[in-house]
Write a protein that holds these residues in place. Structure first.
Motif, mmCIF file in Angstrom:
data_model
loop_
_atom_site.group_PDB
_atom_site.id
_atom_site.type_symbol
_atom_site.label_atom_id
_atom_site.label_comp_id
_atom_site.label_asym_id
_atom_site.label_seq_id
_atom_site.Cartn_x
_atom_site.Cartn_y
_atom_site.Cartn_z
ATOM 1 N N VAL A 28 0.846 -1.180 0.000
ATOM 2 C CA VAL A 28 0.000 0.000 0.000
ATOM 3 C C VAL A 28 0.890 1.242 0.000
ATOM 4 N N LEU A 29 0.433 2.301 -0.674
ATOM 5 C CA LEU A 29 1.203 3.535 -0.743
ATOM 6 C C LEU A 29 0.880 4.414 0.471
ATOM 7 N N MET A 30 1.934 4.825 1.197
ATOM 8 C CA MET A 30 1.757 5.661 2.377
ATOM 9 C C MET A 30 2.818 6.756 2.397
ATOM 10 N N GLY A 31 2.508 7.822 3.126
ATOM 11 C CA GLY A 31 3.464 8.903 3.308
ATOM 12 C C GLY A 31 3.360 9.456 4.712
ATOM 13 N N GLN A 32 4.336 10.270 5.107
ATOM 14 C CA GLN A 32 4.392 10.789 6.479
ATOM 15 C C GLN A 32 4.036 12.275 6.516
ATOM 16 N N ARG A 33 3.140 12.628 7.435
ATOM 17 C CA ARG A 33 2.791 14.024 7.635
ATOM 18 C C ARG A 33 3.923 14.747 8.358
ATOM 19 N N VAL A 45 0.230 8.037 6.854
ATOM 20 C CA VAL A 45 -1.181 7.996 6.469
ATOM 21 C C VAL A 45 -1.304 7.642 4.994
ATOM 22 N N PHE A 46 -2.539 7.420 4.562
ATOM 23 C CA PHE A 46 -2.852 7.242 3.152
ATOM 24 C C PHE A 46 -3.048 8.617 2.514
ATOM 25 N N PRO A 47 -2.823 8.750 1.225
ATOM 26 C CA PRO A 47 -3.147 10.020 0.570
ATOM 27 C C PRO A 47 -4.631 10.340 0.762
ATOM 28 N N GLY A 48 -4.925 11.577 1.106
ATOM 29 C CA GLY A 48 -6.317 11.953 1.308
ATOM 30 C C GLY A 48 -6.437 13.339 1.898
ATOM 31 N N GLY A 49 -7.680 13.815 1.979
ATOM 32 C CA GLY A 49 -7.921 15.136 2.531
ATOM 33 C C GLY A 49 -9.372 15.539 2.403
ATOM 34 N N ALA A 164 4.318 15.239 -6.970
ATOM 35 C CA ALA A 164 3.611 15.357 -5.693
ATOM 36 C C ALA A 164 3.883 16.705 -5.033
ATOM 37 N N CYS A 165 2.888 17.187 -4.283
ATOM 38 C CA CYS A 165 3.113 18.365 -3.449
ATOM 39 C C CYS A 165 3.942 17.938 -2.233
ATOM 40 N N ASP A 166 4.216 18.861 -1.325
ATOM 41 C CA ASP A 166 5.087 18.533 -0.200
ATOM 42 C C ASP A 166 4.325 18.202 1.084
ATOM 43 N N GLU A 167 3.034 17.870 0.964
ATOM 44 C CA GLU A 167 2.249 17.604 2.171
ATOM 45 C C GLU A 167 2.666 16.298 2.848
ATOM 46 N N LEU A 168 3.037 15.300 2.045
ATOM 47 C CA LEU A 168 3.497 14.022 2.584
ATOM 48 C C LEU A 168 4.951 13.804 2.185
ATOM 49 N N SER A 169 5.757 13.348 3.133
ATOM 50 C CA SER A 169 7.135 12.976 2.838
ATOM 51 C C SER A 169 7.264 11.458 2.936
ATOM 52 N N HIS A 170 8.405 10.956 2.547
ATOM 53 C CA HIS A 170 8.696 9.518 2.640
ATOM 54 C C HIS A 170 7.602 8.673 1.964
ATOM 55 N N LEU A 171 7.139 9.127 0.814
ATOM 56 C CA LEU A 171 6.177 8.326 0.072
ATOM 57 C C LEU A 171 6.840 7.018 -0.341
ATOM 58 N N HIS A 172 6.198 5.902 -0.018
ATOM 59 C CA HIS A 172 6.768 4.616 -0.407
ATOM 60 C C HIS A 172 5.697 3.530 -0.344
#
Length: 224
Positions: A28-33, A45-49, A164-172
């Motif tokens: 699953v694709l996740m990134g860090q706030r 978290v998962f991409p979302g908003g 990608a924008c910079d809202e999430l880092s460490h996307l993996h």
């Protein structure tokens, strides 16, 4: 959003669990706030908003499955807007697109990247699997719907997050079986467990789990 709006007011939101692979090999694709984020700082978290006002005006290339749309309509007057928000947030936060070839007359600013590539958002592959309302007392509160989507539906390189924008880092991409070792919000852990059960073929009820914290009394039920 209006700068004077109440930031603790309950807002509709949508997130995508983008799944790559299948069964026990699913990722699953996740990134860090960010550490300074007002909502869930440093959590993965998962991409979302939140749903934007213009999301109601976007026409989907293909609609949600009927069963998903019916369940989303229990609690939301414009279920398509939730799907649109999920696709838009995925695009903004990861640079990955769920779309079909199509033309735009006058794309809003949030969708110009899609339009430039000749794509219109496509909700056909989204599957509604979870709903959760943030408990009272938090700095941000959301009525969040979670969708599963197969990464095979993404147009482009699944490892290219350059847009990608910079809202999430460490996307993996992280294994579903290992994701719960990350620094996660409680509700993210619960949604991951639901997704893993569905993907690995465990028998699941034909309904959507709903953690309802709209009042001081937390309740759990399923949306049939």
């Amino acid at each position: 959003m209006d700068a004077n709006a109440d930031k603790t007011a309950l807002r509709d939101a949508a997130s995508v669990l983008l799944i790559r692979g299948s069964g026990a090999q699913a990722h699953v694709l996740m990134g860090q706030r960010g550490s300074k984020a007002a909502f869930m700082p440093e959590k993965f978290v998962f991409p979302g908003g939140a749903v934007d006002a213009t999301d109601r005006d976007i026409v989907l290339a293909r609609p949600l499955a009927k069963s998903c749309r019916l369940r989303l309509s229990q609690g939301h007057a414009a279920p398509d807007a939730l799907a649109v928000a999920a696709i838009r947030e995925l695009w903004e936060e990861t640079g990955l697109m769920l779309g079909c070839p199509g033309d735009w007359r006058d794309p809003p600013a949030d969708w110009q990247g899609f339009a430039a590539r000749g794509l219109v958002p496509d909700a056909h592959g989204l599957r509604y699997i979870f709903r959760a309302i943030t408990p009272p007392g938090r700095p941000r509160r959301f009525d969040a719907r979670f969708f599963l989507a197969n990464a095979d539906a993404v147009l482009g390189d699944l490892d290219d997050f350059s847009a990608a924008c910079d809202e999430l880092s460490h996307l993996h991409w992280v294994s579903l079986r290992e994701a719960r070792r990350l620094n996660l919000p409680f509700i993210t852990e619960v949604v991951l467990a639901e997704a893993q059960a569905r993907i690995e073929g465990e028998e699941m009820a034909d309904s959507v789990p709903f953690f309802d914290n709209s009042t001081e009394v937390s309740t759990f039920r399923r949306i049939a």
